[in-house]
Scaffold this active site. Structure first.
Site, PDB file in Angstrom:
ATOM      1  NE  ARG A 144       4.641   1.941  -0.710  1.00  0.00           N
ATOM      2  CZ  ARG A 144       5.537   1.861   0.265  1.00  0.00           C
ATOM      3  NH1 ARG A 144       6.696   2.453   0.111  1.00  0.00           N
ATOM      4  NH2 ARG A 144       5.287   1.211   1.363  1.00  0.00           N
ATOM      5  CD1 TRP A 150       0.018  -5.572  -3.944  1.00  0.00           C
ATOM      6  CD2 TRP A 150       0.027  -6.621  -1.977  1.00  0.00           C
ATOM      7  NE1 TRP A 150       0.544  -6.811  -4.143  1.00  0.00           N
ATOM      8  CE2 TRP A 150       0.554  -7.487  -2.959  1.00  0.00           C
ATOM      9  CE3 TRP A 150      -0.071  -7.090  -0.667  1.00  0.00           C
ATOM     10  CZ2 TRP A 150       0.987  -8.771  -2.668  1.00  0.00           C
ATOM     11  CZ3 TRP A 150       0.362  -8.375  -0.383  1.00  0.00           C
ATOM     12  CH2 TRP A 150       0.889  -9.199  -1.378  1.00  0.00           C
ATOM     13  CB  CYS A 174      -0.874   0.031   1.240  1.00  0.00           C
ATOM     14  SG  CYS A 174      -1.920  -1.414   1.388  1.00  0.00           S
ATOM     15  CD  GLU A 176      18.323 -11.119  -9.085  1.00  0.00           C
ATOM     16  OE1 GLU A 176      17.836 -11.810  -8.170  1.00  0.00           O
ATOM     17  OE2 GLU A 176      17.853 -10.028  -9.416  1.00  0.00           O
ATOM     18  CG  ASN A 205       1.390  -0.113   4.232  1.00  0.00           C
ATOM     19  OD1 ASN A 205       1.170  -1.318   4.099  1.00  0.00           O
ATOM     20  ND2 ASN A 205       2.577   0.423   4.014  1.00  0.00           N
ATOM     21  N   GLY A 206      -0.667  -2.151   6.138  1.00  0.00           N
ATOM     22  CA  GLY A 206      -0.271  -3.101   7.175  1.00  0.00           C
ATOM     23  C   GLY A 206      -1.444  -4.007   7.526  1.00  0.00           C
ATOM     24  CD  GLU A 238      10.880 -10.268 -10.148  1.00  0.00           C
ATOM     25  OE1 GLU A 238      10.189 -10.125  -9.139  1.00  0.00           O
ATOM     26  OE2 GLU A 238      12.053  -9.858 -10.228  1.00  0.00           O
ATOM     27  CE  LYS A 263      14.781  -9.088 -10.970  1.00  0.00           C
ATOM     28  NZ  LYS A 263      15.594  -8.913  -9.796  1.00  0.00           N
ATOM     29  CE  LYS A 284      11.946  -1.482  -5.899  1.00  0.00           C
ATOM     30  NZ  LYS A 284      12.839  -2.447  -6.554  1.00  0.00           N
ATOM     31  CG  HIS A 344      22.530 -35.068  -8.286  1.00  0.00           C
ATOM     32  ND1 HIS A 344      23.035 -36.329  -8.074  1.00  0.00           N
ATOM     33  CD2 HIS A 344      23.609 -34.247  -8.363  1.00  0.00           C
ATOM     34  CE1 HIS A 344      24.357 -36.274  -8.004  1.00  0.00           C
ATOM     35  NE2 HIS A 344      24.732 -35.010  -8.187  1.00  0.00           N
TER      36      HIS A 344
HETATM   37  C1  F6R Z   1      12.737  -9.161  -7.193  1.00  0.00           C
HETATM   38  C2  F6R Z   1      12.684  -8.224  -6.089  1.00  0.00           C
HETATM   39  C3  F6R Z   1      12.334  -8.748  -4.755  1.00  0.00           C
HETATM   40  C4  F6R Z   1      13.050  -7.963  -3.649  1.00  0.00           C
HETATM   41  C5  F6R Z   1      12.584  -8.445  -2.265  1.00  0.00           C
HETATM   42  C6  F6R Z   1      13.334  -7.768  -1.145  1.00  0.00           C
HETATM   43  O1  F6R Z   1      13.090  -8.549  -8.400  1.00  0.00           O
HETATM   44  O2  F6R Z   1      12.883  -7.048  -6.265  1.00  0.00           O
HETATM   45  O3  F6R Z   1      12.604 -10.098  -4.655  1.00  0.00           O
HETATM   46  O4  F6R Z   1      14.423  -8.140  -3.788  1.00  0.00           O
HETATM   47  O5  F6R Z   1      11.218  -8.212  -2.133  1.00  0.00           O
HETATM   48  O6  F6R Z   1      13.189  -6.385  -1.172  1.00  0.00           O
HETATM   49  P1  F6R Z   1      14.136  -5.441  -0.336  1.00  0.00           P
HETATM   50  O7  F6R Z   1      15.483  -5.511  -0.926  1.00  0.00           O
HETATM   51  O8  F6R Z   1      13.518  -4.083  -0.459  1.00  0.00           O
HETATM   52  O9  F6R Z   1      14.109  -5.947   1.071  1.00  0.00           O
END
Ligand code: F6R
Length: 608
Positions: A29, A76, A2, A480, A102-103, A487, A484, A603, A503
């Site tokens: 976000r 959210w 949120c 990673e 938010n929360g 997602e 990427k 985010k 394996h």
């Molecule tokens: C993936 C991504 C997330 C964040 C994760 C942690 O592309 O961005 O996996 O890395 O939510 O976020 P932070 O670094 O803000 O704790």
């Protein structure tokens, strides 16, 4: 998660378009519904619905809400589906009090029952709606709005940032926080509250941080902070945000993600500029610790894995990387007052990471952190922190934060390695020199390899799955690359240590299955060549990220992306991940998705 923005503007000013623009800056976000409330002539007007900000605006015209005071929200969904009724703001029975949140309010059912028994009627399935009703209830007992708000918030259990406006005091906004982020902005006779600085960056760079267990009153006279527990006034100095408002805009790039991929060279230079004194402080604490845990989520966890391997290899430090949401199960029992927990978080607001940190702190552990948002909750929980200095990261998928986290962690490992004399001074210098070369190297990938990556993305379109394999320090790079890709393109993807693939995973391989190898010319090279042959023999389509001139792997691969310089192994993830970021970006675009706002993702993940 949120996003919240509230403002108290000058008499006669028009809050609605300002709230609209601020919500736009908070879109990154992640959210699924939108709402705004303003007050004019002692009347609240609310507009809200599920959907994207511009969809809701097209339907209701958010900008014609009247008055100089108002609050906006992007939601959210956690409690209650993303539909009109559950969108924020939520109001009391008489629509005189509006609240955004938010929360999660854990004890809302108990409060709701109590209020329903008193005759309050609820319109939504949210936990938030208890707040305006409880304030209404306290007001009916003759309390002032400030006191009713404080008393209400003190009854809530859970994590929250709450903002309230009311026709009772039309020029005032009340807000409070516990565990969820909320910051205050000081303009010229105008005042703001928001989930993060990005919301008010073009309006002011002067900010005040609200601590946990505090509330604030914003009105035309200014900002007043109080302790929620006893209403004791709190004096807090303002800070100046150094982020440039321009850096939070797309600047001609089609998406924030692409812009941020392209900003990596500069972000790395900035990250590497952090003064040595912070690394020295980190080093002392890590060397003295009985145990070291690295905690983080998602991409930051992958950076943590790189850090863990680097600390073992050149600093002789056993620092176990633990996924933050598993920390209490896996590691908390081992934490003592001599333990160091090194938390990594771009936002500094990820609830799972904060929970791990709080649990460890309660056992007396020292908290070190690597973060990108100054003023974040993680910064405030930390004994010492290192600022990644990457600038605002808006794209939901983390890119420049990842590479700058790795740069910080490698520099940390090098500092400890040098202090402990674990490896030769020559080796450490080589690593440090290579780190300083990475910005130019990344720039050269961005200048020369984008068309090659686009071709690979086109060829991967239609694949039902993609696999990423690496060895050693590049296992996290493979993880990673996979994160990427899945997602952003929604293509199921797999990542493994290359040696482990035989394996089990190898059973999936059939003609044309894309397998991407992260294969620098380091001491894993010989073994990874073996893994490539295993995959190739079974029909896999081999795509390799290699060092320029590596004819052996080039000849085994269907496609290669060549990195023009030889690097010490530990530095390779920083550079070899860039083509993988580009691949995920272009595959997402080819598929017609929006890489900045992948579905269901946020985010800043501020819930458990
Ligand atoms: C993936 C991504 C997330 C964040 C994760 C942690 O592309 O961005 O996996 O890395 O939510 O976020 P932070 O670094 O803000 O704790």
């Amino acid at each position: 998660m949120c996003g919240i923005f509230g403002c108290v503007l000058h008499e006669g000013a028009h809050a609605a378009p300002i709230i609209h623009s601020a919500l736009k800056r908070l879109e990154y976000r992640g959210y699924d519904s939108v709402g705004e409330v303003t007050i004019d002539n002692d009347r609240l007007t609310v507009k809200k619905d599920s959907g994207r900000l511009e969809e809701v605006h097209a339907k209701y015209n958010l900008d014609d809400l009247p008055g100089p005071v108002g609050v906006g929200h992007t939601r959210w969904a956690t409690h209650g589906r993303p539909v009109y009724e559950n969108s924020h703001p939520l109001v009391d029975c008489k629509s005189r009090i509006a609240v955004v949140h938010n929360g999660i309010i854990e004890n809302y059912l108990e409060i709701k029952k109590e209020l329903e028994a008193k005759g309050h009627t609820f319109q939504s399935r949210t936990d938030t709606e208890v707040v305006p009703h409880l304030v209404e209830d306290y007001l009916s007992h003759g309390m002032s709005l400030e006191e009713a708000f404080r008393k209400t918030v003190n009854r809530l259990e859970g994590a929250y940032a709450i903002v309230l406006t009311s026709a009772e005091q039309p020029k005032t906004i009340l807000c409070a926080r516990q565990e969820s982020p909320l910051v205050l902005g000081l303009g010229d006779g105008e005042y703001y509250c928001a989930s993060d600085f990005a919301a008010f960056l073009p309006l002011t760079r002067k900010a005040v941080l609200l601590d946990e267990g505090e509330m604030a009153v914003l009105d035309p006279k200014g900002v007043k902070i109080l302790k929620l527990k006893n209403a004791a006034p709190v004096k807090r100095e303002a800070i100046t945000i150094t982020w440039d408002p321009e850096s939070a805009k797309k600047q001609g790039f089609r998406h924030f993600m692409l812009k941020e991929i392209h900003e990596q060279a500069q972000a790395l230079r900035d990250a590497l500029r952090t003064e040595q004194v912070y690394y020295d402080q980190f080093s002392r604490k890590i060397i003295e610790a009985d145990k070291v845990f690295i905690v983080a989520c998602g991409t930051s966890y992958h950076a943590g894995l790189v850090g863990s391997i680097a600390l073992a290899k050149i600093a002789g430090i056993n620092a176990r990387a633990v996924i933050a949401s598993e920390f209490s199960e896996e590691a908390l029992d081992l934490v003592t007052s001599k333990t160091v927990v090194l938390a990594i978080s771009q936002s500094g607001e990820t609830m799972d990471t904060l929970n791990a940190v709080r649990d460890a702190k309660a056992k007396g552990a020292t908290i070190l952190s690597v973060l990108n948002v100054l003023g974040s909750t993680l910064m405030r929980l930390s004994t010492v922190y290192i600022d990644q200095n990457a600038g605002p990261e808006i794209g939901v998928a983390s890119t420049k934060a990842f590479t700058s986290q790795i740069a910080v962690l490698l520099r940390l490992a090098a500092t400890i390695g040098r202090k402990k004399g674990e490896v030769s001074a020559k080796e450490i210098s080589e690593l440090e020199n290579a780190l300083h070369k990475t910005p130019a190297l990344i720039q050269s990938i961005l200048n020369t390899k984008v068309e090659d990556v686009k071709k690979i993305a086109e060829e991967c379109d239609g694949a039902s799955s993609v696999c990423f394999l690496g060895r050693g320090i590049n296992v996290p790079t493979a993880l990673e690359g996979r994160l990427k890709l899945l997602e952003l393109s929604y293509v199921p993807a797999i990542a493994y240590p290359a040696g482990e693939s035989k394996h089990g995973f190898i059973a999936l391989i059939e003609e044309g299955f894309p397998v991407i190898f992260v294969a620098p010319n380091d001491d894993t090279h010989k073994r990874i060549v073996g893994n490539i042959m295993e995959m190739k023999d079974r029909g896999a389509r081999i795509i390799s990220i290699i060092e320029e001139g590596d004819e052996e792997i080039r000849n085994l691969s269907d496609r290669v992306i060549e990195i023009s310089e030889s690097l010490p192994s530990l530095v390779t993830p920083l550079v070899y991940v860039v083509p993988l970021q580009l691949l995920a970006y272009y595959l997402s675009v080819i598929k017609g998705h929006d890489p900045d706002y992948p579905r269901n993702l946020a985010k800043s993940v501020t819930v458990e």
